[in-house]
Design an enzyme around this catalytic site. Structure first.
Site, PDB file in Angstrom:
ATOM      1  NE  ARG A  61     103.945  40.350 -26.576  1.00 59.43           N
ATOM      2  CZ  ARG A  61     104.351  39.369 -25.766  1.00 59.43           C
ATOM      3  NH1 ARG A  61     104.163  38.117 -26.098  1.00 59.43           N
ATOM      4  NH2 ARG A  61     104.924  39.651 -24.619  1.00 59.43           N
ATOM      5  CG  PHE A  95     114.405  33.367 -28.756  1.00 58.62           C
ATOM      6  CD1 PHE A  95     114.124  33.005 -27.444  1.00 58.62           C
ATOM      7  CD2 PHE A  95     113.835  34.528 -29.263  1.00 58.62           C
ATOM      8  CE1 PHE A  95     113.297  33.792 -26.652  1.00 58.62           C
ATOM      9  CE2 PHE A  95     113.000  35.311 -28.482  1.00 58.62           C
ATOM     10  CZ  PHE A  95     112.743  34.947 -27.166  1.00 58.62           C
ATOM     11  CD  GLU A  99     102.216  29.482 -22.369  1.00 58.31           C
ATOM     12  OE1 GLU A  99     101.825  30.411 -23.102  1.00 58.31           O
ATOM     13  OE2 GLU A  99     103.098  29.647 -21.523  1.00 58.31           O
ATOM     14  CG  ASP A 100     103.609  31.569 -25.976  1.00 59.98           C
ATOM     15  OD1 ASP A 100     103.734  30.738 -25.041  1.00 59.98           O
ATOM     16  OD2 ASP A 100     104.139  32.693 -25.927  1.00 59.98           O
ATOM     17  CG  ASP A 133     111.720  27.185 -23.713  1.00 58.22           C
ATOM     18  OD1 ASP A 133     112.308  26.493 -24.545  1.00 58.22           O
ATOM     19  OD2 ASP A 133     112.275  28.132 -23.122  1.00 58.22           O
TER      20      ASP A 133
HETATM   21  P1  IMP Z   1     108.809  27.782 -20.111  1.00 55.76           P
HETATM   22  O1  IMP Z   1     108.253  28.140 -18.790  1.00 55.76           O
HETATM   23  O2  IMP Z   1     110.295  27.707 -20.131  1.00 55.76           O
HETATM   24  O3  IMP Z   1     108.175  26.563 -20.739  1.00 55.76           O
HETATM   25  O4  IMP Z   1     108.564  29.001 -21.056  1.00 55.76           O
HETATM   26  C1  IMP Z   1     107.385  29.343 -21.516  1.00 55.76           C
HETATM   27  C2  IMP Z   1     107.352  30.791 -21.891  1.00 55.76           C
HETATM   28  O5  IMP Z   1     108.624  31.308 -22.262  1.00 55.76           O
HETATM   29  C3  IMP Z   1     106.475  30.953 -23.095  1.00 55.76           C
HETATM   30  O6  IMP Z   1     105.165  31.197 -22.695  1.00 55.76           O
HETATM   31  C4  IMP Z   1     107.088  32.129 -23.798  1.00 55.76           C
HETATM   32  O7  IMP Z   1     106.520  33.320 -23.306  1.00 55.76           O
HETATM   33  C5  IMP Z   1     108.542  32.098 -23.421  1.00 55.76           C
HETATM   34  N1  IMP Z   1     109.370  31.498 -24.478  1.00 55.76           N
HETATM   35  C6  IMP Z   1     109.969  30.301 -24.465  1.00 55.76           C
HETATM   36  N2  IMP Z   1     110.636  30.070 -25.600  1.00 55.76           N
HETATM   37  C7  IMP Z   1     110.448  31.165 -26.372  1.00 55.76           C
HETATM   38  C8  IMP Z   1     110.890  31.526 -27.696  1.00 55.76           C
HETATM   39  O8  IMP Z   1     111.581  30.795 -28.430  1.00 55.76           O
HETATM   40  N3  IMP Z   1     110.485  32.747 -28.131  1.00 55.76           N
HETATM   41  C9  IMP Z   1     109.716  33.589 -27.397  1.00 55.76           C
HETATM   42  N4  IMP Z   1     109.275  33.277 -26.167  1.00 55.76           N
HETATM   43  C10 IMP Z   1     109.646  32.078 -25.650  1.00 55.76           C
HETATM   44 MG    MG Z   2     104.077  33.013 -22.756  1.00 59.58          MG
END
Ligand code: IMP
Ligand code: MG
Length: 194
Positions: A177, A164, A111-112, A115
């Site tokens: 991207r 962000f 995963e990237d 969050d």
């Molecule tokens: P989570 O489900 O809140 O953990 O979010 C995960 C997804 O939200 C990641 O796979 C990203 O696609 C997106 N995301 C969360 N934070 C960022 C950020 O700072 N920049 C860009 N995408 C983000």
């Molecule tokens: Mg993602």
């Protein structure tokens, strides 16, 4: 006296987007090579099945995969979370499933960014039902301050502050991207003279 019909616009405020580099490309590549070695060291003899979460993980996955020695296979899954990116509603939906079964395999979810953790929590639930041999999680970035779930990653590239970020797969409205560095999105305002 007739009113002037000439329109004299007032100065307009316009927001300007910018990106401030947070993690330069060389540092990203160096860390990914280390992570690949950590992963292979933990599973020296096993075929590893990398599952990338589209689209944010694509560059991370392709770079990571090329640094892991031995038997490696790839697959992809896609999810969408409702709400805009800065305000996750918490709902996650599977939009593209894996091509192959993960039963009995050693799966590394790639995963990237971790969050809130909602996405990974959802995915891990889905994957665990499919009886893999084991599952590990590799993320390039971790924003621990934002976490609202108990999910954690086994391999973390960089822990970053609550900002962000874009680049190296991460987007803002599908843009940025393609940047090779990871940077903080800056939304400043300037006065535009007319
Ligand atoms: P989570 O489900 O809140 O953990 O979010 C995960 C997804 O939200 C990641 O796979 C990203 O696609 C997106 N995301 C969360 N934070 C960022 C950020 O700072 N920049 C860009 N995408 C983000
Ligand atoms: Mg993602």
């Amino acid at each position: 006296m007739p009113k002037s019909t000439r329109y004299k616009p007032k100065s307009k405020r316009q927001t300007v987007e910018g990106v401030r580099t947070l993690i330069p490309r060389e540092q990203i590549q160096r860390r990914i090579a280390e992570m690949a070695q950590e992963i292979r060291r933990d599973f020296p003899l096993e075929p590893l099945h990398l599952v990338g979460v589209l689209k944010g993980s694509i560059f991370f996955l392709t770079d990571l995969a090329r640094e892991i020695s031995g038997d490696v296979s790839l697959d992809f899954i896609a999810v969408s979370s409702y709400g805009d990116r800065t305000h996750t509603s918490g709902e996650v939906k599977l939009t593209r499933d894996l091509d192959a079964s993960i039963e009995g395999r050693t799966v590394i979810v790639v995963e990237d960014i971790l969050d809130t953790g909602m996405t990974l929590q959802y995915l891990l639930r889905v994957f665990e039902q499919r009886k893999p041999r084991r599952i590990r999680v590799a993320v390039l970035l971790d924003k621990p301050e934002r976490r609202i779930t108990r999910v954690r990653a086994d391999y973390v590239g960089f822990t970053i502050p609550n900002e962000f970020v874009v680049g190296y797969g991460l987007d803002y409205a599908e843009r940025y991207r393609n940047l090779a560095d990871v940077g903080v999105l800056t939304l400043g305002a300037r006065v535009k003279k007319t």
